[in-house]
Design a protein around this motif. Sequence first.
Motif, PDB file in Angstrom:
ATOM      1  N   SER A  85     -19.465   8.591  -8.811  1.00 45.49           N
ATOM      2  CA  SER A  85     -19.707   9.781  -9.637  1.00 45.49           C
ATOM      3  C   SER A  85     -21.087  10.385  -9.365  1.00 45.49           C
ATOM      4  O   SER A  85     -21.265  11.588  -9.500  1.00 45.49           O
ATOM      5  N   ASN A  90     -15.370  13.135  -9.658  1.00 46.98           N
ATOM      6  CA  ASN A  90     -14.952  13.322 -11.045  1.00 46.98           C
ATOM      7  C   ASN A  90     -14.788  11.944 -11.690  1.00 46.98           C
ATOM      8  O   ASN A  90     -13.968  11.137 -11.262  1.00 46.98           O
ATOM      9  N   ARG A  91     -15.605  11.709 -12.729  1.00 50.24           N
ATOM     10  CA  ARG A  91     -15.616  10.386 -13.375  1.00 50.24           C
ATOM     11  C   ARG A  91     -14.247  10.017 -13.932  1.00 50.24           C
ATOM     12  O   ARG A  91     -13.773   8.903 -13.774  1.00 50.24           O
ATOM     13  N   ARG A 225     -13.119   9.961 -23.864  1.00 52.74           N
ATOM     14  CA  ARG A 225     -14.309   9.099 -23.808  1.00 52.74           C
ATOM     15  C   ARG A 225     -15.139   9.348 -22.543  1.00 52.74           C
ATOM     16  O   ARG A 225     -16.365   9.288 -22.581  1.00 52.74           O
ATOM     17  N   PRO A 227     -16.530  11.694 -19.630  1.00 57.44           N
ATOM     18  CA  PRO A 227     -16.674  13.087 -19.198  1.00 57.44           C
ATOM     19  C   PRO A 227     -16.410  13.225 -17.706  1.00 57.44           C
ATOM     20  O   PRO A 227     -16.374  12.230 -16.986  1.00 57.44           O
ATOM     21  N   LYS A 228     -16.227  14.445 -17.288  1.00 59.45           N
ATOM     22  CA  LYS A 228     -15.990  14.677 -15.860  1.00 59.45           C
ATOM     23  C   LYS A 228     -17.210  14.298 -15.050  1.00 59.45           C
ATOM     24  O   LYS A 228     -17.141  13.870 -13.946  1.00 59.45           O
TER      25      LYS A 228
ATOM     26  N   TYR B  62     -24.653  15.268 -16.335  1.00 59.06           N
ATOM     27  CA  TYR B  62     -23.791  14.186 -16.816  1.00 59.06           C
ATOM     28  C   TYR B  62     -22.336  14.643 -16.945  1.00 59.06           C
ATOM     29  O   TYR B  62     -21.414  13.861 -16.744  1.00 59.06           O
ATOM     30  N   ARG B  63     -22.161  15.908 -17.279  1.00 57.38           N
ATOM     31  CA  ARG B  63     -20.800  16.401 -17.531  1.00 57.38           C
ATOM     32  C   ARG B  63     -20.217  17.215 -16.390  1.00 57.38           C
ATOM     33  O   ARG B  63     -19.030  17.507 -16.398  1.00 57.38           O
ATOM     34  N   SER B  64     -21.043  17.608 -15.448  1.00 59.59           N
ATOM     35  CA  SER B  64     -20.538  18.480 -14.385  1.00 59.59           C
ATOM     36  C   SER B  64     -20.585  17.781 -13.033  1.00 59.59           C
ATOM     37  O   SER B  64     -21.659  17.448 -12.517  1.00 59.59           O
ATOM     38  N   GLU B  65     -19.413  17.574 -12.456  1.00 58.47           N
ATOM     39  CA  GLU B  65     -19.360  16.904 -11.155  1.00 58.47           C
ATOM     40  C   GLU B  65     -19.996  17.760 -10.056  1.00 58.47           C
ATOM     41  O   GLU B  65     -20.648  17.236  -9.147  1.00 58.47           O
ATOM     42  N   ARG B  68     -23.681  17.305 -10.187  1.00 59.81           N
ATOM     43  CA  ARG B  68     -24.073  16.004  -9.623  1.00 59.81           C
ATOM     44  C   ARG B  68     -24.017  16.023  -8.093  1.00 59.81           C
ATOM     45  O   ARG B  68     -24.839  15.402  -7.428  1.00 59.81           O
TER      46      ARG B  68
END
Lengths: 228, 341
Positions: A85, A90-91, A225, A227-228, B62-65, B68
């Motif tokens: 990630s 994408n997590r 739980r 996030p992307k 943290y929320r956007s691939e 990152r």
Amino acid sequence: MNAFTLGVGAADSRLGTRFMLGVSALLASFVVLVALVEKQAAPFGAVDATLAFAVFGWGIPVVAYSAVARASEYGRLDDAIATLSRHGANRRAAVLGVSFGAMLRVAVLGAVAAAVAVLVAAGHASPAVIRDAATSAWIGALGGAVYVFWFSLGSLFGKLGRGRFVLFVLDAVFGSATTLLAAPWPRAHLRSLLGGDAVLGMPEWQSTAALYFLVAACLVIGAIRVPK
Amino acid sequence: MSRLELKGTTGRALARTELVLDAGSHVVLAETSDGADELVALISGAIRPRRGVVLLDGEEPYRSEATRASLRSLREREALPFGRTVEVAMDRALSIRGSARSASDVLGDFGLSNWGKRPTASLSAEEARTVALALALGGEAAALLALFEPLATGLPSDRVATEIASRARAGAVVVSVTASVRDAVTLGGRALVMDRGRIVRDVALLADEWVPGSPLEVLVAVDDPRRLAAALAADTDVSATSFDVEIAPQEIVVRGADPSRLALSVQRAAVASGARITSMTRRIPTMAVVRAASDAVMRAAYERAYRASAALPAPARAAAPAPLLDLPAPPATNPPEGGAT
């Protein structure tokens, strides 16, 4: 390569041949040993007792737990895919991929363990026993899959993913009941599918649906739980 | 030009932080206990802040691939993606980013070509950090580089410093976190001092403002420190000299206010005295000294604000303590002026 495939690849690399051979050998030894003991003690109830105790009572849950723990690198599942990630994978998809990779393995092991338990405990391979083995194998595969998603969800909670241990214990404690308390736990519905006590009097098809519902719930909660 | 914003960002060790970092090189002077690695993890989107938010160009890493994928990081402990060899694992990381470069190209850039075929598991902790830094610096342009101790890897420090500077010039936000004042000086740029999870100082000019009020120190390696000290004694640009012939027989520390004038004074004195200078380096304060200075700066700021505040009463003078015993006062030895004698 998308994140899901990368997750499956990560599971492949962590649940390598050596780990899977070791787990398979331990599970097979345990199931065969219990089947032989049960057969000697009570030949007519040996199949049910072996399936209830060795396969679905301990074998599949412990194997699923070990596989998920190993795939999560003995920590949180979302941390275990940080090497992917951080570069932009994408997590959510990667976590799902890891769980899916583990699920395939445990489902196969569950199916084989259930079939072996029936054949060894029955002591012969009549058409009825083979039919019984096939049905048990299907339930074993479903059980393995449900437990992997169940423990994967637990691995997303707590420090070092200790939520999976909490779920393991709660399943062992509450899953043995037949009341409303037993309804959310895979153990109770798997027992029902094997012909054991039903949960809240639910027929087998409802227990099957409940297991699918549990998998769906794990996926939805997991998606919320992580996030992307 | 990228922009990094920390809005009320709070972590396990990191106290609530408000910070805006524009494109360029930024050095955070911090130790692990201050939340150094945690800061890198938060900035790079590896972990979620307990409170607040981290934004890179308006997006949360943290929320956007995609965000990152546009940043590079180096953590205290590094691990490569799964893969049998270093090259396979690095290729995987590069393909996730969508990079057109291959692992062998990146390793070759840093003279690490022979590491490519090594099993990933055979890398030591330092080697893993070296490979991760090569991965961070070797790909395409990034919007942000968050690096923990970038000069403490197997790559040559000067090469790393040059690469970091070029990335900063290209418009990336480069945040290097280090516990070494020397490394901070080498990396250059804007410096932030962290203490117990808080950013306590923002030092615009490196080295000159680390310890405000203290003279600049130059360490001179010389064949005869006594002769050089004698020649410097009368120089008005030199505030003090010190040397210890027992501990460092060929070194002298020269103090003064202005770096250029100090250097000239030393050279003039060397010519005049005939002493031969081997090297002349600026003495960098230690982390402990910078911390103490930061503490003093904060106290001074607090005092100033306290006294400037009209709303607060002026601090009352402490009353004399009451005598423990009610004894008669001793006779005055110096009678007040104008008194009878």
